[in-house]
Design an enzyme around this catalytic site. Structure first.
Site, PDB file in Angstrom:
ATOM      1  N   GLY A  87     -21.361  41.983  -6.027  1.00 42.21           N
ATOM      2  CA  GLY A  87     -21.401  40.965  -4.999  1.00 42.21           C
ATOM      3  C   GLY A  87     -21.831  39.717  -5.428  1.00 42.21           C
ATOM      4  O   GLY A  87     -21.650  38.788  -4.553  1.00 42.21           O
ATOM      5  N   ARG A  88     -22.187  39.418  -6.561  1.00 47.31           N
ATOM      6  CA  ARG A  88     -22.597  38.205  -7.048  1.00 47.31           C
ATOM      7  C   ARG A  88     -22.555  38.010  -8.735  1.00 47.31           C
ATOM      8  O   ARG A  88     -23.351  37.522  -9.216  1.00 47.31           O
ATOM      9  CB  ARG A  88     -24.043  37.780  -6.637  1.00 47.31           C
ATOM     10  CG  ARG A  88     -25.189  38.703  -6.954  1.00 47.31           C
ATOM     11  CD  ARG A  88     -26.231  37.963  -6.837  1.00 47.31           C
ATOM     12  NE  ARG A  88     -27.514  39.186  -7.277  1.00 47.31           N
ATOM     13  CZ  ARG A  88     -28.822  38.830  -7.576  1.00 47.31           C
ATOM     14  NH1 ARG A  88     -28.963  37.679  -7.606  1.00 47.31           N
ATOM     15  NH2 ARG A  88     -29.519  40.062  -7.845  1.00 47.31           N
ATOM     16  N   ARG A 172     -24.892  37.541 -19.256  1.00 51.69           N
ATOM     17  CA  ARG A 172     -25.641  38.535 -19.769  1.00 51.69           C
ATOM     18  C   ARG A 172     -24.407  39.535 -20.626  1.00 51.69           C
ATOM     19  O   ARG A 172     -23.277  39.410 -20.154  1.00 51.69           O
ATOM     20  CB  ARG A 172     -26.474  39.565 -18.840  1.00 51.69           C
ATOM     21  CG  ARG A 172     -25.575  40.168 -18.005  1.00 51.69           C
ATOM     22  CD  ARG A 172     -26.657  41.193 -17.301  1.00 51.69           C
ATOM     23  NE  ARG A 172     -25.920  41.949 -16.188  1.00 51.69           N
ATOM     24  CZ  ARG A 172     -26.471  42.751 -15.369  1.00 51.69           C
ATOM     25  NH1 ARG A 172     -27.685  42.741 -15.145  1.00 51.69           N
ATOM     26  NH2 ARG A 172     -25.860  43.490 -14.814  1.00 51.69           N
ATOM     27  N   ARG A 179     -21.785  52.507 -14.506  1.00 50.26           N
ATOM     28  CA  ARG A 179     -23.240  52.862 -13.932  1.00 50.26           C
ATOM     29  C   ARG A 179     -22.773  54.259 -13.433  1.00 50.26           C
ATOM     30  O   ARG A 179     -21.779  54.813 -13.143  1.00 50.26           O
ATOM     31  CB  ARG A 179     -23.541  51.964 -13.027  1.00 50.26           C
ATOM     32  CG  ARG A 179     -23.526  50.365 -13.087  1.00 50.26           C
ATOM     33  CD  ARG A 179     -23.397  49.634 -11.920  1.00 50.26           C
ATOM     34  NE  ARG A 179     -23.160  48.221 -12.157  1.00 50.26           N
ATOM     35  CZ  ARG A 179     -24.241  47.329 -12.352  1.00 50.26           C
ATOM     36  NH1 ARG A 179     -25.518  47.920 -12.157  1.00 50.26           N
ATOM     37  NH2 ARG A 179     -24.093  46.179 -12.675  1.00 50.26           N
ATOM     38  N   ASP A 248     -26.853  52.991  -8.802  1.00 49.12           N
ATOM     39  CA  ASP A 248     -26.014  51.766  -9.309  1.00 49.12           C
ATOM     40  C   ASP A 248     -26.702  50.748 -10.523  1.00 49.12           C
ATOM     41  O   ASP A 248     -26.136  50.017 -10.956  1.00 49.12           O
ATOM     42  CB  ASP A 248     -25.703  50.990  -8.111  1.00 49.12           C
ATOM     43  CG  ASP A 248     -26.876  50.524  -7.272  1.00 49.12           C
ATOM     44  OD1 ASP A 248     -27.486  51.376  -6.732  1.00 49.12           O
ATOM     45  OD2 ASP A 248     -26.988  49.173  -7.130  1.00 49.12           O
ATOM     46  N   ASP A 258     -30.143  45.683 -14.977  1.00 53.10           N
ATOM     47  CA  ASP A 258     -30.243  45.012 -13.635  1.00 53.10           C
ATOM     48  C   ASP A 258     -31.792  44.826 -13.458  1.00 53.10           C
ATOM     49  O   ASP A 258     -32.543  45.476 -12.566  1.00 53.10           O
ATOM     50  CB  ASP A 258     -29.734  45.991 -12.469  1.00 53.10           C
ATOM     51  CG  ASP A 258     -28.509  45.532 -12.320  1.00 53.10           C
ATOM     52  OD1 ASP A 258     -27.702  44.707 -13.271  1.00 53.10           O
ATOM     53  OD2 ASP A 258     -27.840  45.950 -11.517  1.00 53.10           O
TER      54      ASP A 258
END
Ligand code: AMP
Ligand code: MG
Length: 481
Positions: A87-88, A172, A179, A248, A258
């Site tokens: 989403g980003r 990154r 996932r 996720d 994450d």
């Protein structure tokens, strides 16, 4: 040399992504470039210093990039969302190193995508610098992890909690962004062909030794279990708390991914949790191995059609494997702890030795306890005794009874082996906060100093070794939004 991209995900996995470009940052500025990493990847740091502000903020695309947002589902704190997705974040492509390694290059905080739901698609400087620092600390500690190549300011203002903050993007690298939630996305749609394609893709990328097996699903699942169990054992040994072990946020490659509200435990307390949103302590330090098993059960559910065409048989196969996860994890954990304690060779008493040590440690700084044990292995018990004496909740009695049992298991090489795996320097919460606060105010010097210390975690560095002062108070972390 410049970027060499291959975009195999977009080629091989239709229906699992949406092509979408990052927002063009209006005034991009490089805040930190990971030159040692660039060097390792065969990238020209001079070129990156010139082009990086554009490439790593979304203002300009590196040649060969084909940006996309990936689809995934996920169990977040136990509740299932069939569509989450980037989403980003934007996958720019798979970067190939001159020596043949392949990494996803992803921008995080680079704008809205079809998966943004109500979010603004943006990120702010502090949390992106935080992921940079902690992921790079983990890499230096020898933990499989995504890597951070750069953080850029976009020149935009982003509102967070009613405050105006500076927008930032993290560039990154990941072995891949597959996932557990990537499998759940296809499974939830009943896309059996897609599941098989994703499993084959994951095998080719991360477990090539399994290619061509007759029942690739089972071998694949076993391989993921082994890697994730090893990973969580490494986290546990370092006192690392991921904070959001949602399905996720668990990578099939076995890398830590994450970094949001993660942090390192200081005083030993198994229930330690830092994340502001984890009120139940679901992802507390001591729960991480249980959640590992829970998440792997969710993965197994999605893979059932690849285990056996007969549904009942597939469930039976899955259950037998899931029953074994706890023992497998325990073996990894004892391996990690055996290393931390410098044990000469594994032994049936290791479990009791480790459990009894944990019973003696509550309230004592986790990192320093092992660091000082290495000194004790050389015969100098004073730092360990000093540590207990300075920990108000600690009691040396149990430790004094434990030490001779441990000493009986050491050999001439123990102290050196311990010094190589027990860090002197971790990313201590008060130092991370101070570095981020200074960076927000425009001073990168504390960040640079901390990052330099974290690159050499096994080197004694008194400036960065001390636990948080008592007045630092209970620490709370927030999700990386
Ligand atoms: P995370 O907590 O970072 O693992 O994110 C969970 C989900 O929320 C993912 O699908 C993210 O892409 C999405 N997400 C997080 N922050 C934002 C944001 N600012 N805008 C849009 N989506 C977001
Ligand atoms: Mg995530």
């Amino acid at each position: 040399m410049t970027f060499r991209f291959d975009n195999s995900w977009l080629r091989d996995l239709p229906g699992t992504f949406v092509r979408v470009a990052p927002d063009p940052a209006p005034a991009p500025e490089l805040v930190v470039l990971n030159r040692p990493l660039a060097l390792d990847l065969g990238l020209d740091a001079g070129l990156l210093a010139r082009e990086g502000a554009g490439w790593f903020s979304g203002a300009a695309l590196p040649p060969g990039a084909d940006p996309a947002a990936l689809a995934y589902a996920g169990h977040q704190f136990g509740g299932f969302s069939p569509v989450l997705g980037d989403g980003r974040a934007h996958l720019l492509g798979e970067f190939l190193t001159p020596d043949g390694r392949r990494f996803d290059l992803q921008l995080k905080g680079s704008g809205r995508t079809p998966f943004s739901r109500g979010g603004d698609g943006k990120a702010v400087l502090g949390p992106m610098l935080r992921e940079f620092l902690i992921s790079e600390a983990m890499a230096a500690l020898g933990v499989p992890t995504t890597r951070s190549l750069a953080v850029t300011l976009t020149g935009e203002t982003v509102i967070r909690d009613g405050r105006r903050r500076r927008g930032a993007v993290l560039a990154r690298l990941a072995a891949s962004h597959i996932r557990i939630g990537s499998f759940q996305f296809l499974s939830a749609r009943g896309d059996g062909d897609g599941l098989l394609a994703l499993a084959e893709y994951a095998i080719a990328r991360h477990y090539p030794e399994l290619a061509g097996r007759e029942v690739p699903g089972l071998a694949f699942f076993d391989a993921v279990v082994a890697r994730q169990a090893r990973l969580v054992a490494q986290w546990m040994g370092l006192g690392f708390i991921h904070g959001v072990m949602n399905t996720d946020n668990m990578a099939i490659s076995g890398e830590t991914i994450d970094y949001g509200p993660c942090a390192f435990m200081e005083g030993f307390a198994p229930g330690t949790v830092f994340s502001s949103i984890d009120r139940q302590g679901r992802y507390a330090w001591a729960n991480q191995p249980l959640i590992l098993g829970w998440n792997l059960a969710r993965l197994a559910e999605t893979l059932l059609p690849l285990f056996d065409p007969d549904g009942a048989k597939a469930v039976d196969l899955a259950n037998r494997r899931l029953e074994g996860v706890a023992a497998l994890y325990r073996a990894e954990w004892l391996g990690v702890m055996g290393g931390k304690l410098g044990l000469a060779a594994p032994n049936p008493q290791d479990g009791a030795l480790v459990d009894d040590l944990l019973a003696a440690l509550p309230g004592v700084d986790w990192t320093l306890a092992f660091h000082h044990l290495a000194r004790a292995a050389e015969g100098d018990e004073a730092p360990l005794r000093g540590l207990f004496a300075g920990s108000p909740a600690a009691d040396f009695t149990a430790m004094a009874a434990w030490l001779p049992r441990w000493r009986a298991r050491l050999d001439a090489g123990s102290a050196a082996r311990m010094a190589a795996v027990n860090p002197a320097v971790i990313a201590r919460n008060h130092r991370v906060e101070a570095a981020l606060e200074a960076a927000e105010a425009g001073d990168m010097a504390p960040f640079e100093a901390l990052w330099a210390a974290l690159r050499q975690p096994f080197v004694e560095n008194p400036e960065f070794m001390a636990p948080a002062p008592a007045d630092f108070g209970p620490y709370m972390t927030f999700c990386g939004t």
